[in-house]
Design a protein around this motif. Structure first.
Motif, PDB file in Angstrom:
ATOM      1  N   LEU A  84      -1.724   8.253 -11.939  1.00  0.00           N
ATOM      2  CA  LEU A  84      -1.347   7.017 -11.401  1.00  0.00           C
ATOM      3  C   LEU A  84      -1.618   6.497  -9.949  1.00  0.00           C
ATOM      4  O   LEU A  84      -1.677   5.435  -9.425  1.00  0.00           O
ATOM      5  N   ALA A  85      -1.522   7.647  -9.002  1.00  0.00           N
ATOM      6  CA  ALA A  85      -1.419   7.540  -7.645  1.00  0.00           C
ATOM      7  C   ALA A  85      -2.822   6.795  -7.023  1.00  0.00           C
ATOM      8  O   ALA A  85      -2.641   5.988  -6.077  1.00  0.00           O
ATOM      9  N   PRO A  86      -4.049   6.912  -7.395  1.00  0.00           N
ATOM     10  CA  PRO A  86      -5.271   6.535  -6.967  1.00  0.00           C
ATOM     11  C   PRO A  86      -5.149   4.923  -6.956  1.00  0.00           C
ATOM     12  O   PRO A  86      -5.713   4.540  -5.877  1.00  0.00           O
ATOM     13  N   GLN A  90      -0.017   3.687  -1.844  1.00  0.00           N
ATOM     14  CA  GLN A  90      -0.606   3.015  -0.495  1.00  0.00           C
ATOM     15  C   GLN A  90      -0.725   4.237   0.712  1.00  0.00           C
ATOM     16  O   GLN A  90      -1.587   4.010   1.335  1.00  0.00           O
ATOM     17  N   SER A  91       0.150   5.339   0.496  1.00  0.00           N
ATOM     18  CA  SER A  91       0.023   6.433   1.500  1.00  0.00           C
ATOM     19  C   SER A  91      -1.334   7.294   1.116  1.00  0.00           C
ATOM     20  O   SER A  91      -1.185   7.717   0.001  1.00  0.00           O
ATOM     21  N   PRO A  92      -2.096   7.553   2.250  1.00  0.00           N
ATOM     22  CA  PRO A  92      -3.064   8.647   1.928  1.00  0.00           C
ATOM     23  C   PRO A  92      -2.551  10.074   1.665  1.00  0.00           C
ATOM     24  O   PRO A  92      -3.100  10.720   0.703  1.00  0.00           O
ATOM     25  N   GLU A  93      -1.442  10.283   2.173  1.00  0.00           N
ATOM     26  CA  GLU A  93      -0.613  11.613   2.051  1.00  0.00           C
ATOM     27  C   GLU A  93      -0.309  11.576   0.649  1.00  0.00           C
ATOM     28  O   GLU A  93      -0.314  12.631   0.003  1.00  0.00           O
ATOM     29  N   VAL A  94       0.228  10.635  -0.093  1.00  0.00           N
ATOM     30  CA  VAL A  94       0.819  10.576  -1.440  1.00  0.00           C
ATOM     31  C   VAL A  94      -0.471  10.840  -2.229  1.00  0.00           C
ATOM     32  O   VAL A  94      -0.481  11.462  -3.237  1.00  0.00           O
ATOM     33  N   LYS A  95      -1.433  10.131  -1.919  1.00  0.00           N
ATOM     34  CA  LYS A  95      -2.626  10.132  -2.778  1.00  0.00           C
ATOM     35  C   LYS A  95      -3.390  11.483  -2.823  1.00  0.00           C
ATOM     36  O   LYS A  95      -3.823  12.055  -3.600  1.00  0.00           O
ATOM     37  N   MET A 206       7.224  16.504   0.394  1.00  0.00           N
ATOM     38  CA  MET A 206       7.385  15.442  -0.228  1.00  0.00           C
ATOM     39  C   MET A 206       8.881  14.949   0.774  1.00  0.00           C
ATOM     40  O   MET A 206       9.144  13.626   0.927  1.00  0.00           O
ATOM     41  N   ASN A 207       9.808  15.913   0.864  1.00  0.00           N
ATOM     42  CA  ASN A 207      10.951  15.428   1.350  1.00  0.00           C
ATOM     43  C   ASN A 207      10.735  14.954   2.931  1.00  0.00           C
ATOM     44  O   ASN A 207      11.288  13.847   3.350  1.00  0.00           O
TER      45      ASN A 207
END
Length: 213
Positions: A84-86, A90-95, A206-207
Motif C-alpha cells: 500500500l505504501a507506494p 508520504q515519507s520516502p523513508e516509509v516507502k 520505525m520507532n
C-alpha cells in the motif's frame, strides 16, 4: 609343550581376529546410523516429533511446522501492508522501508512453503484465513485495521503503517524466538535468527521515524 604353544598361538590369533571384526563392525555401524539419519531424518516420524533431536537440514518437528504455517500468512499480510505504501505513503523513508519488507519477506514465503511441501504438510492458501481470525494474535492486523490502513494517505498513512508494522514485527520476532527455542530444522532456525535480527532493527528504525527514540 609344542602342542600347548601351538594352541596358545591359535587362541591369540582368533582373539585378535575377533577384536578386529568388532572394531570394524562398530565403525561400520556408526557410519550407517549417521547416513540413515541424514538421509531419512525428514521422513522419520520419531525424528520429526522429537524436540531434542540434533538440529540438521533433514530433520524437523512440530515446532518447525507450526513456525512455517504461522509465518506464511504473517509474512503475506506484511507484504500486503507494504504494497500500500507506494501510492499512499508520504515519507520516502516509509516507502523505502516498505520496499525492503517486501524484498525480504516474499522470498521467505517461498522457502517456508517449500519446506512444508517437502515435509508432506499443506501450505496455507492465500485468503483461506481472513484477517479477523488472526487479529490480536502474533501481531496480525484485524480486518478493521487493514481497512483503516487502506483508507489512509499521506502523513496519516505513514503513522498508521509504522505503528501497525511495529506490532506486526513484534509478533514475528516472538514466533521466531519460539522456533529458536523449540525447532530442530537447521534452515528454519537460521531463518528465525535472521527474522529476529532484521525485524528488531526495523522496529528500532520505525520507532525513530515515529519520534519515540
Amino acid at each position: 609343550m609344542i602342542r600347548k604353544r601351538s594352541l596358545v598361538r591359535r587362541i591369540a590369533a582368533v582373539t585378535a581376529s575377533g577384536a578386529a571384526v568388532l572394531v570394524l563392525a562398530a565403525c561400520g555401524g556408526n557410519g550407517d546410523d549417521n547416513s540413515s539419519a541424514a538421509g531419512h531424518g525428514g521422513h522419520n516420524a520419531a525424528a520429526s516429533s522429537s524436540a531434542s533431536a540434533p538440529a540438521s537440514q533433514g530433520r524437523h518437528n512440530a515446532a518447525d511446522v507450526a513456525f512455517a504455517e504461522g509465518m506464511i500468512p504473517h509474512h503475506r499480510q506484511a507484504v500486503e501492508m507494504a504494497g500500500l505504501a507506494p501510492e499512499r505513503a508520504q515519507s520516502p523513508e516509509v516507502k523505502k522501508l516498505a520496499a525492503d519488507i517486501r524484498k525480504a519477506q516474499e522470498p521467505e514465503i517461498k522457502k517456508l512453503s517449500g519446506w512444508l511441501t517437502s515435509w508432506g504438510e499443506e501450505v496455507p492458501t492465500e485468503g483461506a484465513m481472513d484477517h479477523s481470525m488472526h487479529g490480536g494474535m502474533e501481531g496480525m492486523m484485524t480486518a478493521e485495521e487493514m481497512t483503516e490502513l487502506e483508507n489512509a494517505s499521506g502523513k496519516a498513512f505513514d503513522t498508521a503503517f509504522l505503528e501497525m508494522m511495529i506490532k506486526h514485527h513484534e509478533g514475528a520476532v516472538e514466533m521466531a524466538e519460539t522456533e529458536q527455542a523449540d525447532g530442530v530444522h537447521a534452515a528454519a532456525r537460521r531463518m528465525a535468527a535472521d527474522i529476529i535480527a532484521s525485524q528488531s532493527a526495523e522496529i528500532e528504525q520505525m520507532n525513530k521515524l515515529l519520534g519515540k527514540d
